[in-house]
Design an enzyme around this catalytic site. Structure first.
Site, PDB file in Angstrom:
ATOM      1  N   LEU A  85       0.800  -1.211   0.000  1.00 43.81           N
ATOM      2  CA  LEU A  85       0.000   0.000   0.000  1.00 43.81           C
ATOM      3  C   LEU A  85       0.842   1.274   0.000  1.00 43.81           C
ATOM      4  CD1 LEU A  85      -3.003   0.580   0.048  1.00 43.81           C
ATOM      5  CD2 LEU A  85      -2.882   0.709   2.528  1.00 43.81           C
ATOM      6  N   LYS A  86       1.957   1.234   0.716  1.00 49.56           N
ATOM      7  CA  LYS A  86       2.754   2.447   0.882  1.00 49.56           C
ATOM      8  C   LYS A  86       3.632   2.736  -0.328  1.00 49.56           C
ATOM      9  CE  LYS A  86       2.733   3.301   5.722  1.00 49.56           C
ATOM     10  NZ  LYS A  86       1.656   4.277   5.886  1.00 49.56           N
ATOM     11  N   ASN A  87       3.685   1.796  -1.239  1.00 50.60           N
ATOM     12  CA  ASN A  87       4.625   1.931  -2.338  1.00 50.60           C
ATOM     13  C   ASN A  87       3.992   2.643  -3.518  1.00 50.60           C
ATOM     14  OD1 ASN A  87       5.610   0.675  -5.029  1.00 50.60           O
ATOM     15  ND2 ASN A  87       7.297   0.549  -3.596  1.00 50.60           N
TER      16      ASN A  87
END
Ligand SMILES: [Zn+2]
Lengths: 319, 475
Positions: A85-87
């Site tokens: 998700l953070k990428n």
């Protein structure tokens, strides 16, 4: 210290991580191979290290070169987006696919997918930016229509979520005039009273105050038009101001601070000072005094900033 | 002494709950009044940097678009802040490893064989500014500037922005990285930066800070400068400390060149709103004065540089500049024998941010971290040190230096670009540190070297590499 550094660095060797996969990947790139096999390889490199931008880049080029079905790729991205998700490469790759026409689903379904991502991580920068890109890129009335409802739900969950506030500004003001918002004065009124209510709920919420300022500045509305509203927030909870008011009369235009509010609220004092500075009326409590109260009492960490405001105001008055 | 918690107004939400939890942890890191105050553990951090460097690339760094050039930059610049110098053999190994990341099409990648990327190019050039040198094997003259320029141009978009890499996203970090590398290496041209300042200005949000990108609306296809709509131009994403630093630093590099370009409309930014937003990013006493990166988010040590560093940049726009007054006017100033004394007009709390870094940022086993109870990493270590340096020192453009550099300018190329290059050179090198205005909360034992506010290199290193590429005397 230098001696120590030289000694310690004697053992300095750089060990690349994932040696096997990256070596293999490098070989493929060198040979210029673009095949089904490359898709398998880049997928495994990405799964090990989603920030490996070279693998993403080569994967994208390969997809195009071998005419791979982009809708299938989008399905794989559904899985990877949830995993990483953070990428932001994950989101960017989706964007490339959509620009190339991959859309097994409608853009509306894409918004629903993003909403799922935001339900895990309500302030994820790349996810919000991607949502905004979808809206602006496809720019369909049907897409924009659902956004206000969505934002209100997000703010219902957390009125301090600044990403949701920014998104509201994006939807209402930053992309031209939306359907139903043609009456701009009405829109401004709606946004101001919405924000006032959110401020009343939790007055020490910088996101709401920033939004209010944003709306007023965007529409060239003088801050002074909110003087009535702001005043009760600038004084301690049970102050003399309460005596002159009758609490049984509900003023819808000027919702009062909630019973649990922690007052006075520095953001309100700042707002009032800005009104006074703009009006320049010496009869009013001097804005300098208000800034001084922030510097010395209510917001001491920013002492230098409030003093800076005082000297700036002085300088512009002198000139 | 106990400090006041941020107000929840009797209405807790996930944001305020998380905030409260962190405030409790942070307040436990403030030393009690009768205890000795933590100082900067230079040796411990130095050993941590060395250990980290020697052991190679821990897996976790790879997840933040880190790459080999970044590990080199973060570590080497960390050494130079602390005041260590590398021996020639180690320098050479650094140079060779960085140069192996140069791509045959120009630019640097995250590792050998990786595609060129603006972020790794910046990191590589910055690391070479620290340890490289002219001549064979020195790195500087092996940078293929012709190919690098065409790599830059290949990423350029019709709206003046740049992709960070082929088929990649537009991101203000990439533009900052490109402008730094191009400025240091004497590669700025009007063609390269056409439209870029307008793009940068378009990133400022209603809050005053800057976003990572904005969406260009085009009147018709295909996208080109002619069909680019002036309005609307929405920012994608909210105001953010990291992007704000990159946008402001880019703006500072481009601004002196604006009147050398024929512009229909000169772009502007709202400095007053920017200053306000930056000031509001500083956490209160209970947060030990650390900086946040966004409204209603948690403090994090890396914003000591990304946000704290903006206050140094603002000085070049006239905000928070020290001014000199006759000392007679200063009644309470007895220990000053000078006829003139300086009054600094900082707009941020230089003292408190140092406390955050010392009390919350330092990890006992070395290195610096986002916030307790996290572990240290190379990224946060460098930006904590950079933030500490910018809080300790007062660095601003100096008229005196600017005048001197102008006078000493040697015209190399007899063309219209000469004046342009001269402006870029003089403005980038005009930053000067005023030692008298330094502020150390525990005394000068904690002193780090001063950082160039735009490049985050030492001012000496900026002078060295720029004078080489612009073929000027290094003075
Ligand atoms: Zn951080």
């Amino acid at each position: 210290m230098n001696q120590a550094l030289t000694q310690l660095l004697r053992s300095f060797i750089l060990k690349p991580a994932n040696k096997d996969a990256t070596d293999y990947f490098r070989g493929v790139v060198k040979a210029g191979e673009m095949s089904e096999r490359v898709l398998t390889l880049t997928e495994s490199v990405i799964r090990m290290n989603p920030a490996h931008y070279s693998a993403w880049q080569y994967r994208y080029r390969t997809l195009l070169a071998i005419n791979a079905p982009l809708d299938e790729e989008l399905e794989l991205m559904d899985e990877l987006a949830e995993k990483f998700l953070k990428n932001y490469q994950v989101w960017h790759h989706r964007r490339l696919l959509l620009q190339r026409g991959a859309l097994a689903k409608t853009p509306a379904a894409e918004l629903a997918f993003i909403a799922r991502g935001l339900s895990y991580d309500a302030k994820n920068y790349h996810t919000w930016a991607y949502r905004q890109w979808i809206l602006a890129y496809f720019n369909q009335d049907a897409l924009w229509e659902g956004e206000m409802r969505y934002i209100e739900n997000m703010l219902e969950d957390d009125v301090r979520n600044n990403s949701a506030w920014h998104h509201r500004f994006f939807v209402v003001f930053s992309n031209g005039v939306r359907k139903g918002d043609e009456d701009r004065e009405d829109t401004i009124r709606r946004e101001v009273s919405f924000t006032k209510e959110k401020i009343a709920l939790a007055p020490n919420n910088a996101s709401a105050w920033n939004y209010l300022r944003g709306v007023l500045e965007h529409s060239d509305t003088p801050f002074a038009s909110l003087r009535e509203f702001v005043l009760p927030y600038t004084v301690p909870a049970h102050s003399s101001l309460d005596d002159v008011r009758d609490d049984s009369v509900v003023d819808l235009e000027n919702p009062r601070p909630s019973p649990g509010a922690d007052l006075p609220c520095p953001a309100a004092i700042e707002f009032l000072a800005d009104i006074h500075e703009a009006v320049g009326d010496l009869q009013l409590i001097s804005f300098r005094q208000l800034w001084k109260s922030l510097a010395d009492e209510h917001d001491t960490i920013r002492k230098r900033y409030w003093e800076h405001r005082i000297s700036e105001a002085q300088a512009s008055r002198d000139s | 002494m106990s400090f006041k918690h941020s107000s929840e107004d009797g209405y807790p939400t996930p944001t305020s709950t998380e905030q409260r939890r962190l405030e409790i942890i942070l307040s436990q890191h403030r030393p009690p009044p009768d205890h000795p105050k933590p100082t900067l553990q230079k040796n411990v951090h130095m050993q941590w940097l060395v250990r980290n460097f020697s052991q190679g690339f821990p897996e976790r760094f790879i997840s933040q678009d880190a790459s080999q050039p970044w590990l080199f930059f973060w570590t080497l610049q960390g050494f130079y802040f602390i005041g260590a110098e590398l021996d020639p053999q180690n320098k050479q190994r650094c140079i060779d490893t960085i140069m192996a990341c140069q791509h045959s099409d120009g630019g640097f990648g995250g590792g050998p064989g990786q595609f060129p990327h603006l972020l790794s190019t910046y990191a590589a050039v910055s690391a070479l500014a620290c340890v490289g040198r002219p001549g064979p094997g020195g790195g500087w003259d092996q940078i293929d500037r012709v190919k690098l320029y065409s790599f830059f141009m290949s990423l350029k978009q019709p709206d003046g922005s740049f992709l960070v890499s082929r088929d990649s996203e537009v991101d203000i970090r990439g533009i900052y990285c490109l402008l730094c590398a191009a400025t240091l290496l004497d590669m700025l041209t009007p063609e390269l930066v056409a439209g870029t300042a307008s793009f940068v200005a378009s990133l400022q949000t209603y809050e005053g800070g800057f976003a990572s990108a904005s969406h260009p609306y085009y009147i018709a296809d295909p996208p080109s400068l002619e069909t680019l709509a002036d309005y609307p131009r929405p920012a994608l994403g909210e105001a953010h400390g990291g992007y704000t630093f990159c946008a402001l630093a880019s703006w500072i590099l481009l601004r002196p060149l604006l009147d050398k370009m024929e512009l229909e409309r000169v772009p502007e930014i709202n400095v007053k709103n920017l200053t306000r937003w930056l000031a509001l990013m500083q956490g209160s006493e209970i947060e030990l004065g650390g900086f946040k990166g966004r409204t209603n988010k948690l403090v994090d040590v890396c914003y000591s540089w990304w946000v704290g560093g903006c206050f140094a940049l603002l000085r070049s726009l006239g905000v928070g500049v020290r001014h000199t007054v006759p000392s007679q006017q200063q009644v309470d100033n007895e220990d000053d024998d000078e006829q003139w004394s300086d009054v600094d007009d900082d707009v941020f709390n230089r003292f408190a941010i140092q406390e955050y870094i010392f009390y919350a940022g330092q990890h006992t086993t070395g290195g610096l971290r986002d916030k307790p109870p996290k572990v240290a990493d190379a990224y946060h270590t460098l930006y904590a040190l950079s933030g500490l340096s910018t809080a300790q020192h007062y660095t601003a453009p100096s008229d005196e230096v600017r005048e001197r550099l102008r006078k000493e300018w040697k015209q190399i190329h007899d063309d219209s670009l000469d004046e342009w290059r001269k402006v870029a050179y003089v403005e980038a090198r005009a930053w000067k540190e005023e030692e008298a205005a330094s502020m150390y909360i525990n005394g000068p034992g904690d002193r780090l070297n001063a950082a160039h506010p735009v490049f985050n290199l030492t001012i000496t290193h900026v002078g060295r590499i720029m004078s080489h590429f612009y073929k000027q005397n290094q003075s």
